[in-house]
Enzyme design. Structure first.
Site, short mmCIF file in Angstrom:
data_model
loop_
_atom_site.label_atom_id
_atom_site.label_comp_id
_atom_site.label_asym_id
_atom_site.label_seq_id
_atom_site.Cartn_x
_atom_site.Cartn_y
_atom_site.Cartn_z
N GLY A 1 0.80 -1.20 0.00
CA GLY A 1 0.00 0.00 0.00
C GLY A 1 0.84 1.26 0.00
O GLY A 1 2.03 1.23 -0.31
N LEU B 1 0.59 3.65 -2.14
CA LEU B 1 1.04 3.55 -3.52
C LEU B 1 1.62 4.88 -4.02
O LEU B 1 1.16 5.95 -3.65
CB LEU B 1 -0.12 3.13 -4.42
N GLY C 1 6.14 4.59 -8.45
CA GLY C 1 6.82 3.32 -8.68
C GLY C 1 5.85 2.16 -8.78
O GLY C 1 5.94 1.33 -9.69
N HIS C 2 4.91 2.10 -7.82
CA HIS C 2 3.88 1.05 -7.89
C HIS C 2 3.05 1.18 -9.16
O HIS C 2 2.72 0.19 -9.82
CB HIS C 2 2.94 1.16 -6.68
N LYS D 1 14.03 -1.70 -7.23
CA LYS D 1 14.59 -1.04 -6.05
C LYS D 1 14.87 -2.06 -4.96
O LYS D 1 15.87 -1.98 -4.26
CB LYS D 1 13.65 0.05 -5.53
N SER E 1 7.53 4.13 -0.37
CA SER E 1 6.47 4.54 0.55
C SER E 1 7.05 5.23 1.78
O SER E 1 6.42 6.10 2.38
CB SER E 1 5.63 3.33 0.97
#
Length: 387
Positions: free
Chosen positions: A58, A60, A63-64, A178, A215
């Site tokens: 989560g 987000l 990148g997500h 990453k 995040s």
């Protein structure tokens, strides 16, 4: 369920499920499976659906979303999971303050074209006491880099990712580079356990300063974000040295340390050069290496990496027969002084191998078994120019 009905079934808003039962029911219906008398699904249509899966915790960010976008391009149905996994947090880590923003994440998934959002509770995932069955990755892959500072972390990651792969049963699962150690470890677990999924590593997405999207960047103040940009700058310095011909690990690592030292609040946890697949330490880069680091900035732990590759790219073009793909690929390889891979020769070699075996060409399982045993050696052609 026919194709038109499936299109209507998959269309519309993202479906949110918090239970395994709901997720499985939706995926079975999407795949055209109906319950049998014994409760087991029976396929009623094949070859219609490919499923792409993006597992996340989560909070987000871009990148997500890059992972979701690729999954959307390559698959008919896209599933995203949001689960803050307690098994991968040590008691002293940030489990309680890890950002949780389900409604915001749901809106982002909807705008990105996600079909299914799976957001189970800890109890639903079965990771409350008693301690669940654990997946143990190879110790050689999790004892270094982050594993040396986060004992138990990768066992927790491997356990939950394996559970999610079993639940979703995707064709492809997408992970950000990453977390390079995580990607390599998951690829090995999937191979070792014969999980029928393709693990797709995706490039790091960075902020305008070069800071890798994470995040945990939400923990950083504006000033700390400027300071954290030095992490990527330090890796870039090592990359420049590598491109100029430097191959020794000690020299490349020292270049990173020198740059980080310019910002004293950045406290390196580790800086290592390892093999990209086995994660074993390297003294010299002969083919390619992963230069990875973890840095503490205040109470925030940040990771980043870059791949140092001492290998020419390979040119291969696939397409319809007679389209000129081999001619074009050869000329591009010659012009750019790259390696040319003759995929047509590979197909012909496999065809010859199958014909020599004498198996029925319509017996797909036998052909697949032979293909898995076929070994093809590649040799560079140093003779006449490729024209």
């Amino acid at each position: 369920m026919n194709r038109c009905a499936l299109e209507a079934f998959l269309g519309g808003l993202v479906r949110l499920f918090t239970t395994v039962a709901g997720l499985r029911c939706f995926l079975n219906l999407s795949r055209g499976q109906q319950p049998q008398g014994d409760g087991l699904p029976e396929p009623t249509m094949t070859g219609l659906l490919t499923v792409g899966f993006v597992p996340t915790m989560g909070a987000l960010h871009a990148g997500h979303l890059s992972l979701i976008q690729r999954a959307r391009r390559e698959n008919k149905l896209v599933v995203v999971s949001i689960f803050v996994n307690p098994l991968q947090f040590a008691p002293t880590e940030d489990l309680d303050r890890y950002p949780r923003m389900l409604e915001r994440d749901r809106a982002l998934c909807e705008s990105a074209g996600v079909d299914v959002l799976f957001a189970p509770t800890v109890a639903e995932m079965g990771v409350i006491p008693p301690t669940p069955t654990r997946v143990q990755p190879p110790k050689s892959m999790i004892s270094g880099l982050c594993g040396a500072f986060r004992p138990g972390h990768f066992e927790g990651v491997a356990t939950i990712v394996t559970k999610l792969l079993n639940l979703v049963q995707p064709d492809r699962a997408y992970f950000g580079q990453k977390d390079a150690q995580q990607v390599a470890m998951i690829q090995q677990v999937v191979r070792d356990l014969n999980v029928p999924v393709e693990i797709v590593p995706c490039p790091i997405v960075r902020e305008s300063t070069g800071l890798a999207m994470s995040s945990r960047n939400q923990y950083l103040s504006a000033e700390e974000k400027i300071q954290a940009a030095t992490i990527y700058q330090s890796l870039s310095k090592a990359e420049q040295l590598f491109r100029s011909g430097e191959r020794l690990s000690d020299t490349l690592v020292q270049a990173v340390k020198f740059e980080l030292a310019k910002v004293p609040v950045l406290q390196p946890e580790y800086i290592e050069l390892v093999d990209t697949k086995t994660l074993e330490p390297l003294e010299t880069v002969t083919d390619e290496g992963l230069l990875a680091l973890a840095v503490r900035l205040g109470n925030t732990r940040l990771i980043d990496n870059c791949v140092l590759r001492d290998r020419k790219p390979i040119i291969a073009i696939d397409g319809p027969a007679g389209a000129g793909k081999s001619t074009v690929a050869r000329r591009v390889a010659t012009e750019l002084e790259l390696f040319y891979l003759d995929t047509g020769a590979m197909y012909r070699a496999l065809t010859w191998f199958v014909l020599q075996s004498g198996v029925d060409l319509n017996d797909e399982p036998s052909v697949a078994e032979l293909a898995s045993q076929c070994e093809i050696d590649f040799q560079t052609n140093t003779g006449a120019p490729l024209v």
